[in-house]
Enzyme design. Structure first.
Site, PDB file in Angstrom:
ATOM      1  N   LYS A 179     -30.669  32.752   6.284  1.00 48.66           N
ATOM      2  CA  LYS A 179     -30.362  33.543   5.098  1.00 48.66           C
ATOM      3  C   LYS A 179     -29.109  34.391   5.339  1.00 48.66           C
ATOM      4  CE  LYS A 179     -35.105  34.227   3.381  1.00 48.66           C
ATOM      5  NZ  LYS A 179     -34.957  33.562   2.086  1.00 48.66           N
TER       6      LYS A 179
ATOM      7  N   ARG B  93     -43.924  26.876   1.530  1.00 49.95           N
ATOM      8  CA  ARG B  93     -44.673  25.708   1.050  1.00 49.95           C
ATOM      9  C   ARG B  93     -45.196  24.871   2.208  1.00 49.95           C
ATOM     10  NH1 ARG B  93     -39.559  23.765  -2.352  1.00 49.95           N
ATOM     11  NH2 ARG B  93     -39.321  26.040  -2.395  1.00 49.95           N
TER      12      ARG B  93
END
Ligand code: BES
Ligand code: MN
Ligand code: ZN
Length: 492
Positions: A268, A342
């Site tokens: 990130k 996920r």
């Protein structure tokens, strides 16, 4: 921690003991907009208006009345119990300099509405003063120790106040977890805290699985995310046994527990990482809901699944293009290591499905795209079951949390097809990221009615408003418990 909220059921402020050290407690009274002179006799409406007090919900101010100094609390034109969470928070904030508050505001509601108002106001009172100052050399002045809610009798209202106060306490505890830095709240630390809290409750049991067990269980998604980390993963399973021979329903809750999300090799940006200690807010919300079950929905049989790891980029981190095998056997090509939520949820959902629950609800800080779609105060709800989706939305209304349903359009499924595995972990297109993530999760729930709540936005607040503080909000606890309360009341 939130202040202690108690109830005085004698029904008159005269029965409240004055605080010996601190003189009389400050008494808060409800004031309707447009009826200031009636509700606060002796207070000058003109002066109050000059100070910006008009009796609106959320307003509170000190004033001299014929009964002495009172904390006037706005109730709006028509007192509505659904607004009492805000009213409670306003009282707690305005009265935070006191040691003891006596709250007489319930008297403004008619008898039928009082139970509802009682729960909401004590939630607001408890949450309104929340602050996370664990790391401060000089913690904020926390004088307010005790709040006494005055109610005109009734065992039910007493239990409403107790329930609201307990909900506030647990949401505060969830906020603490969310606000704790990732370097301190490791997967092990989260699991230890969960054990401590669960062990104090009847009807709740906990299993904590370590790395070796996670490997034996075949949780390839969780292991794949943990690979770049210096700390071990954990899989926490909490079970609530229904307090009756015939449970109303068997439900599974699943919470994303990424204790810090650097993005992994798909790293990130610096600013994108700032709030990533909060990436376990779903896990914390599920823990909070479980802790409340013995009080709020004792007849529900509920199992919680909480996968815990951070997402780091150590030397053996999952490489972009690596293939993982989830618990249910499906293989996943990891094309973006920052879509890690996920991967851990794939395993946890697979485990949940194996026990054939009546419904599964997962809650996760899953996608920035959900915030783009709905803003940062509203959670996205995606579901394979229209009825369940409706019930989750209704539970949000009851709990005072904003949720909105998003679709899972068929055409987005193709973007998850992989050349070499069963699925890619990210879609090929750049739109509809919240929906794509849900479509990915759907691959792991089989035919079980399932709802997914994306709390990337509302789990964390950039400012304080109503009963919400800056930082971790504890979002989701109240939606989950109102869902379970509703189910526990259904006949059958
Ligand atoms: N934890 C983030 C999602 C998030 C973003 C939560 C902002 C709270 C605030 C999640 O793991 C993530 O990184 N999602 C990616 C998915 C993408 C790579 C498909 C995202 O939203 O950018
Ligand atoms: Mn991520
Ligand atoms: Zn994440």
């Amino acid at each position: 921690m939130p202040v202690h909220v108690t109830i005085d059921h004698a029904g008159s402020s005269s029965s409240v003991e004055p605080d010996a050290a601190d003189g009389e407690p400050l008494v808060a009274i409800g004031v309707r907009a447009g009826a200031i002179a009636d509700d606060a006799p002796g207070a000058d409406p003109e002066v109050l208006r000059g100070n910006g007090f008009e009796g609106k919900v959320g307003q509170a101010t000190r004033a001299v009345t014929t009964d002495g100094v009172r904390l006037l609390v706005g109730l709006g034109t028509e007192p509505d119990p659904r607004e009492f969470r805000k009213v409670g928070a306003a009282i707690a904030k305005a009265g935070s300099g006191e040691q003891h508050l006596v709250v007489e505001v319930l008297l403004a509601l008619d008898a039928k509405q009082r139970l509802h108002g009682a729960t909401e106001i004590s939630e607001g009172l408890s949450l309104g003063t929340y602050a996370f100052d664990h790391y401060k050399a000089r913690p904020a002045d926390k004088r307010l120790e005790r709040v006494t809610v005055v109610s005109p009798g009734g065992q039910k209202i007493t239990s409403g106040v107790r329930m609201g106060a307990r909900i506030g306490e647990v949401v505060g505890l969830v906020r603490d977890l969310v606000n704790t830095p990732g370097g301190a709240l490791t997967p092990e630390a989260f699991a230890d805290r969960a054990s401590e809290l669960v062990d104090a409750e009847e009807h709740l049991t906990i299993e904590v699985h370590d790395r070796d067990e996670i490997e034996e269980m075949g949780l390839g998604g969780l292991l794949g995310v943990n690979r770049g980390s210096h700390v071990q993963p954990r899989l926490v399973k909490i079970h609530h046994t229904a307090d009756s021979a015939k449970p109303k329903a068997r439900v599974a809750l699943v919470g994303k527990g990424i204790t810090f999300d650097s993005g992994g090799l798909s790293i990130k940006s610096a600013s994108g990482m700032e709030a990533m200690k909060t990436d376990m807010a779903g896990a914390a919300a599920v823990l909070g809901a479980m802790l409340l079950l013995p009080v709020v929905a004792p007849r529900m049989e509920v199992t919680a699944w909480i996968p815990l790891t951070d997402n780091m980029l150590g030397p053996d981190a999952t490489r972009v293009g690596d293939v993982l095998r989830a618990r249910n056997g499906k293989t996943i090509e990891v094309l973006n290591t920052d879509a890690e939520g996920r991967l851990v949820l794939a395993d946890a959902l697979s485990l949940a499905v194996e026990e054939e629950p009546d419904a599964i609800v997962d809650i996760a800080t899953l996608t920035g795209a959900c915030m783009v779609a709905l803003g940062d105060r509203t959670a996205g709800v995606m579901s394979n079951h229209d009825d369940l989706a409706r019930q989750v939305l209704d539970a949000g209304v009851a709990g005072g949390e904003g949720l909105w349903r998003l679709p899972m359009p068929d055409h987005l499924r193709a973007g998850l097809d992989s050349e070499i595995a069963d699925l890619r972990n990210v879609g090929t297109g750049s739109y509809g990221g919240a929906s794509t993530a849900a479509i990915f999760l759907r691959e792991f729930v089989g035919d079980v009615p399932w709802a997914h709540i994306d709390i990337a936005g509302p789990s964390n607040s950039s400012s304080a408003y109503d009963e919400v503080n800056k930082g971790g909000t504890g979002f989701g606890v109240r939606t989950l418990i109102h869902l379970l309360i509703k189910w526990s009341k259904l006949s059958g």
